[in-house]
Design an enzyme around this catalytic site. Structure first.
Site, PDB file in Angstrom:
ATOM      1  N   HIS A  19       0.819  -1.147   0.028  1.00 28.13           N
ATOM      2  CA  HIS A  19       0.056   0.210   0.090  1.00 28.13           C
ATOM      3  C   HIS A  19       0.784   1.227   0.073  1.00 28.13           C
ATOM      4  CE1 HIS A  19      -2.876  -3.013   1.922  1.00 28.13           C
ATOM      5  NE2 HIS A  19      -3.601  -2.331   0.908  1.00 28.13           N
ATOM      6  N   LYS A  39      -1.399  -6.584  -8.243  1.00 28.68           N
ATOM      7  CA  LYS A  39      -1.510  -7.809  -7.993  1.00 28.68           C
ATOM      8  C   LYS A  39      -3.133  -8.358  -8.113  1.00 28.68           C
ATOM      9  CE  LYS A  39      -2.202  -9.027  -3.410  1.00 28.68           C
ATOM     10  NZ  LYS A  39      -3.402  -9.841  -3.700  1.00 28.68           N
ATOM     11  N   GLN A  70     -18.208  -6.650  -1.290  1.00 33.35           N
ATOM     12  CA  GLN A  70     -17.471  -7.417  -2.234  1.00 33.35           C
ATOM     13  C   GLN A  70     -16.838  -8.793  -1.571  1.00 33.35           C
ATOM     14  OE1 GLN A  70     -14.247  -4.113  -2.096  1.00 33.35           O
ATOM     15  NE2 GLN A  70     -12.923  -5.788  -2.418  1.00 33.35           N
ATOM     16  N   GLN A  84      -9.031  -6.727 -10.869  1.00 34.72           N
ATOM     17  CA  GLN A  84      -9.831  -5.576 -10.337  1.00 34.72           C
ATOM     18  C   GLN A  84      -9.377  -4.354 -11.120  1.00 34.72           C
ATOM     19  OE1 GLN A  84     -10.311  -4.767  -5.994  1.00 34.72           O
ATOM     20  NE2 GLN A  84      -8.551  -3.675  -6.273  1.00 34.72           N
ATOM     21  N   VAL A  88       4.312  -5.580  -4.952  1.00 33.02           N
ATOM     22  CA  VAL A  88       5.620  -5.504  -4.054  1.00 33.02           C
ATOM     23  C   VAL A  88       5.451  -6.858  -3.380  1.00 33.02           C
ATOM     24  CG1 VAL A  88       6.435  -4.520  -1.992  1.00 33.02           C
ATOM     25  CG2 VAL A  88       5.194  -2.915  -3.662  1.00 33.02           C
ATOM     26  N   GLY A 148      -3.069  -1.572  -7.045  1.00 33.51           N
ATOM     27  CA  GLY A 148      -2.201  -2.431  -7.351  1.00 33.51           C
ATOM     28  C   GLY A 148      -2.249  -3.260  -8.387  1.00 33.51           C
ATOM     29  N   SER A 196       0.231  -9.333   0.900  1.00 31.60           N
ATOM     30  CA  SER A 196      -1.288  -9.292   0.706  1.00 31.60           C
ATOM     31  C   SER A 196      -1.584  -9.142   2.236  1.00 31.60           C
ATOM     32  CB  SER A 196      -1.933 -10.462   0.182  1.00 31.60           C
ATOM     33  OG  SER A 196      -3.214 -10.654   0.489  1.00 31.60           O
ATOM     34  N   SER A 197      -2.886  -8.306   2.597  1.00 25.18           N
ATOM     35  CA  SER A 197      -3.164  -8.328   3.794  1.00 25.18           C
ATOM     36  C   SER A 197      -3.716  -9.756   4.422  1.00 25.18           C
ATOM     37  CB  SER A 197      -4.480  -7.127   4.076  1.00 25.18           C
ATOM     38  OG  SER A 197      -4.046  -6.245   3.213  1.00 25.18           O
ATOM     39  N   ARG A 198      -4.048 -10.605   3.240  1.00 24.80           N
ATOM     40  CA  ARG A 198      -4.147 -12.023   3.898  1.00 24.80           C
ATOM     41  C   ARG A 198      -3.286 -12.821   4.256  1.00 24.80           C
ATOM     42  NH1 ARG A 198      -9.597 -13.151   1.542  1.00 24.80           N
ATOM     43  NH2 ARG A 198     -10.075 -11.191   0.440  1.00 24.80           N
TER      44      ARG A 198
END
Ligand code: PAF
Length: 301
Positions: free
Chosen positions: A37, A149, A61, A153, A176, A147, A185-187
């Protein structure tokens, strides 16, 4: 840094900034901010006088309530990160602010949002396009940064902004990666340690496919077999999809590559026991545009 929670306050600040001739860049996020981010914030800073970040975990979503519940939320830490990197405004609305009772309108891009992640997560992109539209109308930016990634989207948002004449420049920023190549990833924080280590299978598969295509392999089936063999080396991985697509239309690639192709992966791994969903899976995505030698390298979704 101003923290703003309502659409009306954000819109009036946008009007003031625009009237003073200042350019606004918006970085839409769902929080749990990581260096990926921050790269978006840097790209925004290069293109505008004011950098605004939205932090909103968008319920529309998520087609899986457990995924929504388990999504990491750390607003105070996120606001600290935004302050540290010089963000001018953090927009942190409530769900009620973004979806007041009686909201009935959605935005859809049709086919482009129905394959890949759209097939695995029905309705996902309708939620994304609707919230991104609302965030852009709330912040009235000149530029919005996303992003690469989330390749599909980005493609969906570019198509929407073009078709609906948003007048906002949509900018994509390269993925990144962690030191071992895993896409940030936040995941990732929800993976078990073993799953985190095996998550490297995705980038290994992308690397293998890229080398093969660079060496002249053009047979889509053989490339995808190589990808699935690579992912099979991670016993915890369960493939959701591994597909080759046209980088612009996202339609399936021909059996023999005629130009650049998007290799898109989505793979499930086990979530950690500490995860509030009680050990559900975490779905990771990654992608690469594979360019046969002699083809143009100018590709963007
Ligand atoms: O990429 C994300 O984090 C989200 O899909 C977005 C664009 C902020 C919309 O909620």
């Amino acid at each position: 840094m101003q923290v703003i929670e309502t659409v009306s306050r954000l819109q009036s600040l946008a009007d003031t900034e625009r009237a003073s001739g200042r350019r606004i860049a918006l970085v839409p996020t769902m929080g749990a901010l990581h260096p990926g981010h921050l790269a978006l914030v840097e790209a925004a800073r290069e293109r505008a006088d004011r950098v605004w970040v939205s932090i909103f975990v968008n319920p529309t979503q998520f087609n899986d309530p457990a995924d929504l519940d388990g999504y990491p939320r750390q607003l105070e830490a996120d606001l600290d990160r935004c302050r540290e990197c010089g963000v001018d405004v953090a927009f942190c609305p409530s769900v009620e602010e973004m979806y007041p009772a009686g909201s009935v309108t959605t935005v859809q891009v049709g086919e482009l949002g129905e394959s890949l992640c759209g097939a695995s997560r029905p309705g996902h992109f309708d939620g994304v396009t609707t919230i991104v539209t609302k965030l852009l109308l709330a912040s009235r930016p000149h530029v919005a940064v996303f992003g690469e990634k989330d390749y599909q989207q980005l493609a969906v948002i570019r198509a929407m902004a073009r078709d609906l004449d948003f007048g906002v420049e949509i900018v994509g920023v390269a993925t990144v990666r962690e030191a071992d190549g895993v896409a940030l990833s936040s995941r990732n924080v929800r993976l078990t340690p073993e799953a985190r280590s095996q998550a490297r299978a995705l980038v290994r598969a992308l690397d293998a496919a890229e080398s093969a295509v660079g060496a002249g392999e053009g047979d889509t089936r053989r490339i995808l077999k190589m990808v699935s063999d690579e992912i099979a080396k991670a016993p915890l991985a369960r493939v959701d999809y591994a597909e080759m697509r046209d980088p612009h239309s996202l339609k399936p690639s021909p059996p023999e590559l005629a130009g650049a192709a998007l290799l898109a992966l989505a793979v499930f791994f086990p979530a950690s026991d500490s995860d509030s969903t009680g050990g559900e899976s975490v779905r990771l995505i990654d992608n690469r545009v594979l360019v046969p030698s002699g083809s143009s390298t100018q590709q963007e979704p």
